[in-house]
Design a protein around this motif. Sequence first.
Motif, PDB file in Angstrom:
ATOM      1  N   ARG A 101       0.837  -1.214   0.000  1.00  0.00           N
ATOM      2  CA  ARG A 101       0.000   0.000   0.000  1.00  0.00           C
ATOM      3  C   ARG A 101       0.864   1.254   0.000  1.00  0.00           C
ATOM      4  O   ARG A 101       0.619   2.195  -0.775  1.00  0.00           O
ATOM      5  N   GLU A 102       1.877   1.288   0.845  1.00  0.00           N
ATOM      6  CA  GLU A 102       2.752   2.467   0.921  1.00  0.00           C
ATOM      7  C   GLU A 102       3.514   2.670  -0.390  1.00  0.00           C
ATOM      8  O   GLU A 102       3.662   3.806  -0.856  1.00  0.00           O
TER       9      GLU A 102
ATOM     10  N   SER B 104       1.092   4.051  -3.009  1.00  0.00           N
ATOM     11  CA  SER B 104       0.795   5.456  -2.718  1.00  0.00           C
ATOM     12  C   SER B 104       1.952   6.355  -3.129  1.00  0.00           C
ATOM     13  O   SER B 104       1.753   7.418  -3.736  1.00  0.00           O
TER      14      SER B 104
ATOM     15  N   SER C  59       1.897   9.272  -5.918  1.00  0.00           N
ATOM     16  CA  SER C  59       2.228  10.629  -5.482  1.00  0.00           C
ATOM     17  C   SER C  59       3.356  11.224  -6.310  1.00  0.00           C
ATOM     18  O   SER C  59       3.384  12.426  -6.570  1.00  0.00           O
TER      19      SER C  59
ATOM     20  N   VAL D 130      -4.590   8.318  -4.330  1.00  0.00           N
ATOM     21  CA  VAL D 130      -3.781   8.428  -3.111  1.00  0.00           C
ATOM     22  C   VAL D 130      -4.683   8.562  -1.890  1.00  0.00           C
ATOM     23  O   VAL D 130      -4.469   7.909  -0.854  1.00  0.00           O
ATOM     24  N   LYS D 131      -5.707   9.399  -1.992  1.00  0.00           N
ATOM     25  CA  LYS D 131      -6.644   9.570  -0.873  1.00  0.00           C
ATOM     26  C   LYS D 131      -7.382   8.273  -0.573  1.00  0.00           C
ATOM     27  O   LYS D 131      -7.633   7.944   0.596  1.00  0.00           O
TER      28      LYS D 131
ATOM     29  N   LEU E  30      -6.222   5.223  -1.063  1.00  0.00           N
ATOM     30  CA  LEU E  30      -5.269   4.332  -0.405  1.00  0.00           C
ATOM     31  C   LEU E  30      -5.036   4.711   1.051  1.00  0.00           C
ATOM     32  O   LEU E  30      -4.673   3.860   1.868  1.00  0.00           O
ATOM     33  N   GLU E  31      -5.224   5.999   1.364  1.00  0.00           N
ATOM     34  CA  GLU E  31      -4.982   6.476   2.727  1.00  0.00           C
ATOM     35  C   GLU E  31      -6.250   6.555   3.563  1.00  0.00           C
ATOM     36  O   GLU E  31      -6.206   6.949   4.731  1.00  0.00           O
TER      37      GLU E  31
ATOM     38  N   GLN F  24       1.795  15.064  -4.640  1.00  0.00           N
ATOM     39  CA  GLN F  24       0.705  14.147  -4.334  1.00  0.00           C
ATOM     40  C   GLN F  24      -0.072  13.730  -5.580  1.00  0.00           C
ATOM     41  O   GLN F  24      -1.295  13.596  -5.570  1.00  0.00           O
TER      42      GLN F  24
END
Length: 616
Positions: free
Chosen positions: A405-406, A409, A413, A428-429, A431-432, A519
Amino acid sequence: MIKSLLIANRGEIACRVIRTARKLGIRTIAVYSDADAQALHVREADEAVHIGPSAARESYLVGERILAAAAQTGAEAIHPGYGFLSENSAFAQSVIDAGLVWVGPNPASIDAMGLKDAAKKLMAQAGVPVTPGYMGENQDPDHLAAEAAKIGYPVLIKAVAGGGGKGMRLVENPDAFTDALASCQREAAASFGNDHVLIEKYILSPRHIEVQVFGDKHGNVVHLFERDCSLQRRHQKVIEEAPAPGMDAATRAELCASAVRAAKAVDYVGAGTIEFIADGSEGLRADRIWFMEMNTRLQVEHPVTEEITGVDLVEWQLRVASGEPIPVSQDDLGIDGWAMEARLYAEDPAKGFLPSIGKLELLQFGESEGGRIDTGVYEGAEVSPFYDPMIAKVIAWGQDREEARERLSDMLSDSAVWPVKTNASFLVKALEHPDFVAGTVDTGLIGRDGEAMAQVPQPSTEMLEAAAAALVPAYGTPGLRLNAAPVRKAWFLLDGQEIEIAIGEGSDDPAESVLVTEQGQAWQLTPWRREGVHGAAAGSGAILAPMPGKVIAVEVEAGQTVIAGQKLLTLEAMKMEHTLTAPFDGVVAELNAAAGQQVQVEALLARIEEAAKEPA
């Protein structure tokens, strides 16, 4: 092994197939429409054949033209990719009748799984659990309403020939059933030429779990474990991952065994996907997972399965189509780590995800260990209005889910696309989002929280300060400093708001505008006004395109003196004309527009500089 392969598709899947075919020493033939004459898949293939106008219905969907291209080039086999003709049994049969190798399942298997109601009946007979519902022939509205009442609301009305989210309606209560049925049937008739529907129990905490299966011509069928595709927007997958979070070994074994039974029930050959819907309200349990449909082709999200199994599914497709058996047994297959895929689209989340077309003047993908990019475009290519606006599939592998996941992202980004808009910051949002981080996503997440995810972020203060430093002139003579450095300022307009940025030093060679990315979002920043060398505020007079459109008239020339309010140029967009005028008295210092030119939103069309004042 086949020696030559025609890919009856375009974009990233055509490039994906070409990549594996080249590895196997197979000659590749691309087909292309007018719009795709300079496309990446055309450039990468050994040979390419023009098959018609830009519209898919006049090129990629015309089977006769595909077959003619195969005959012209001496192709031995045809790979359909996904979409277009990939699940068209009549086309598959015509390929076989022409004496060519069809890299896909038998036409009879496609037909068996093509209609949702017939497929569910077949699956029930094969011992595969199916969602409670009505799949009968009686399509009388009153009868269907009665069946819906038996099932219990909420229910889902689905076109039996549907797909891609079309021909589907959620009905919360009996009062809404009649109108929803009529609407669903109209859409089904228009999209698929078949208005028959089935009714299913609607799962309140649904998760979309699918199993990759593979069969050969020797009767062997294996599974390559599951994928979770629950993060969806309007029934379209957004982010996929493998394996599924929360899947225990016993549930996985039962689910995958059901998928293999489903494939064997239709004598399946090649790559296919058995899609299930799960009630995730109490976690993943085998008795709460039901068959939904089968996709008789390679899936868009197949890379995540490849990343956790180490298998090249396209290579398997080509080997099995050539008559070879599946190269491994079920016991040889296992799960290594975790993988996620995001679909990077040329679309503008802030404008309802409308497609964003135009030239990719900047295209850079973020990199990461365990990262992979599957794309069908290149920097300088055009995103056309004729096809799916996917730019790339961004894939990340990690030792565990959080690492994957990181990494994904970070890759999104660090991606930079301009001037075409993308959904990178939206991804990105997503995933977070706390629910995604926790692995508790259901298919309704974006419907609930998607509005916040779609909001376009503003560049950070640090990014604006860096941009201002590049855009504002340095103070005085280079190298000369008296006490502390003077404070310089620039003013940017973002979403109609003037933002003041103070900096300590400027550039010795200031730019007129600067492109910044953060981002996954890109901005071309031009100062609305900025401090000059001697500290006075000077207007930049940046004339930016308010939206994508066509320049239909230019009224001035570079170097011309203009007055405030004077017409500079006219832009046609959204079937309306927009006149852009001078913001103040000055000189046309820069002119980047010409009549007939297509421009993207926020493109710098002209710049007006204030006229120098006479000394008192």
